[in-house]
Enzyme design. Structure first.
Site, PDB file in Angstrom:
ATOM      1  N   THR A  47       1.095  -0.875  -0.049  1.00 34.45           N
ATOM      2  CA  THR A  47       0.109  -0.309  -0.061  1.00 34.45           C
ATOM      3  C   THR A  47       1.458   1.327   0.068  1.00 34.45           C
ATOM      4  O   THR A  47       0.657   2.029  -0.764  1.00 34.45           O
ATOM      5  CB  THR A  47      -1.279   0.148   1.626  1.00 34.45           C
ATOM      6  OG1 THR A  47      -1.327  -1.375   0.783  1.00 34.45           O
ATOM      7  CG2 THR A  47      -2.100   1.550   1.049  1.00 34.45           C
ATOM      8  N   TYR A 136       5.958 -11.622   4.769  1.00 27.47           N
ATOM      9  CA  TYR A 136       4.566 -11.623   3.894  1.00 27.47           C
ATOM     10  C   TYR A 136       4.409 -12.177   3.022  1.00 27.47           C
ATOM     11  O   TYR A 136       5.023 -12.022   1.758  1.00 27.47           O
ATOM     12  CB  TYR A 136       4.718  -9.313   3.275  1.00 27.47           C
ATOM     13  CG  TYR A 136       4.247  -8.891   2.538  1.00 27.47           C
ATOM     14  CD1 TYR A 136       2.697  -9.222   2.799  1.00 27.47           C
ATOM     15  CD2 TYR A 136       4.372  -8.197   2.047  1.00 27.47           C
ATOM     16  CE1 TYR A 136       2.027  -8.474   2.251  1.00 27.47           C
ATOM     17  CE2 TYR A 136       3.691  -6.829   1.272  1.00 27.47           C
ATOM     18  CZ  TYR A 136       2.383  -7.121   1.443  1.00 27.47           C
ATOM     19  OH  TYR A 136       1.122  -7.297   0.915  1.00 27.47           O
ATOM     20  N   LYS A 162       1.477 -12.890   7.023  1.00 21.96           N
ATOM     21  CA  LYS A 162       0.582 -12.354   6.909  1.00 21.96           C
ATOM     22  C   LYS A 162      -0.045 -12.714   5.794  1.00 21.96           C
ATOM     23  O   LYS A 162       1.462 -12.441   4.603  1.00 21.96           O
ATOM     24  CB  LYS A 162       0.643 -10.629   6.038  1.00 21.96           C
ATOM     25  CG  LYS A 162      -0.036  -9.985   5.700  1.00 21.96           C
ATOM     26  CD  LYS A 162       0.540  -8.228   5.446  1.00 21.96           C
ATOM     27  CE  LYS A 162      -0.150  -7.727   4.330  1.00 21.96           C
ATOM     28  NZ  LYS A 162       0.146  -6.738   4.423  1.00 21.96           N
TER      29      LYS A 162
END
Length: 293
Positions: A47, A136, A162
Site C-alpha cells: 500500500t 509477508y 501475513k
C-alpha cells in the site's frame, strides 16, 4: 513481547508533483488511522509503494510514523527487496529509526529460491537484525507453502505470517497447522470476516487504510459475537474494496482517501492518478457504504 492482533492498517506514501515523498501528508494520515483505533500501523508495504522506495525514503517515512505513533501502537516497516543483503541493509536502517517489527517479502524476482534457501534467507535476516519479523506471503508466484513455514519455526525472530494472494485455502492450512507458533494475519481484504471466524489473530491489509473505522468495528463485532453487525460491516467494506481493487491500486486507493476529504498525495510514477470514471465508481461505492454523503 510484541503483540500483533486486531485490525492493523497499512499507510500510504504520499508523493507530490515532483514524485517526492510528502512527509506532512503522511503525518496527517498516521493521525487519522490512530484516531480510528487501529491496533498497529505498517509503513512501506505494498500500500505504501514500498517496492519503489529508496533506503533514504524508507527511513524518512518510518521515522515520521514512529514519531507520530509515539509508542501508542506497534510500527511495522515493510521491506520489499530481492536479496538477503539488501533486506538486511534496509532492515538495519529501519531498526535504527525505532520500528517495532519488519514485514519482509520472500524473494520474488524471476528466479524462485528453494525451500532451504527461503529458510536460510529468513534465518540470516533474523540473526543480523534481531527484530520481530512478519513473513509477508503476498506475491502469487512466490508464496511460501505451509511445509516451509513450519520449518521457519526454527527462526526465533519470525513471529507472524501475513497471508495474502487471495488464497483462503492457504490461510486455513496455516491456521490449522501453525497458529500456535505464529500470529496469523489475514490480508484477504474481502474476506476478513470469515478469516476472523476461522481464528485469524487479526488483519494487516490495504482496506483498513480506506475504511479504518469500519474495519476496526468489524474486528470488534466478531470478538463480541455480534454476527449480524459483522456481516453488515463486511458488506459495506466489500463494496468499497470491489471499487478500488485492481492493478493500479495505489491510484484508486488514494482517490478513495481524497473523496473522503483526506489527502494521500499522488501515486508514484509511472502510475497515474485515478481516472474520472474510476473516481466516479469509487465515489458510488463510498456513498453506498455511508462513508461520504
Amino acid at each position: 513481547m510484541l503483540d500483533l492482533h486486531g485490525m492493523i492498517s497499512t499507510v500510504v506514501t504520499p508523493f507530490d508533483d515532483n514524485d517526492e515523498v510528502d512527509l506532512e501528508l503522511l503525518r496527517a494520515e498516521v493521525k487519522y488511522l490512530l484516531d480510528a483505533g487501529v491496533t498497529a500501523i505498517c509503513a512501506c508495504g505494498s500500500t505504501g509503494e514500498g517496492q519503489t522506495l529508496s533506503l533514504e525514503e524508507s527511513t524518512a517515512i518510518c521515522r515520521v510514523v514512529v514519531e507520530e505513533v509515539a509508542g501508542r501502537v506497534p510500527v511495522i516497516a515493510g521491506v520489499i527487496q530481492n536479496s538477503t543483503a539488501q533486506v538486511i541493509r534496509y532492515s538495519l536502517a529501519l531498526k535504527e529509526v525505532g520500528v517495532d517489527a519488519l514485514q519482509i517479502t520472500p524473494v520474488h524476482y524471476v528466479f524462485a529460491p528453494s525451500a532451504e534457501e527461503t529458510v536460510a534467507y529468513y534465518r540470516e535476516i533474523g540473526q543480523a537484525v534481531d527484530l520481530p519479523i512478519v513473513l509477508y506471503n503476498v506475491v502469487p508466484w512466490a508464496l511460501v507453502p505451509v511445509d516451509v513455514i513450519e520449518r521457519l519455526a526454527e527462526v526465533p525472530q519470525l513471529v507472524a505470517v501475513k497471508q495474502s494472494g487471495g488464497d483462503m485455502h492457504l490461510l486455513v492450512d496455516l491456521l490449522a497447522r501453525v497458529r500456535d507458533r505464529f500470529t496469523i494475519l489475514a490480508a484477504l481484504d474481502d474476506l476478513h470476516y470469515p478469516a476472523f471466524m476461522l481464528g485469524a489473530h487479526g488483519a494487516l491489509a490495504a482496506i483498513p487504510t480506506v475504511t479504518p473505522r469500519l474495519s476496526v468495528e468489524l474486528w470488534d463485532a466478531v470478538q463480541a459475537g455480534d454476527h449480524a453487525l459483522a456481516r453488515e460491516l463486511h458488506e459495506r467494506i466489500l463494496t468499497v474494496w470491489r471499487a478500488i481493487d485492481g492493478p493500479n491500486l495505489p491510484a484508486t486507493l488514494k482517490a478513495a482517501l481524497q473523496l473522503q476529504g483526506r489527502d494521500g498525495g499522488l501515486p508514484r510514477k509511472p502510475f497515474a492518478p485515478a481516472s474520472p470514471a474510476e473516481r466516479e465508481r469509487i465515489a458510488t461505492a463510498l456513498r453506498a457504504a455511508n462513508l461520504i454523503a
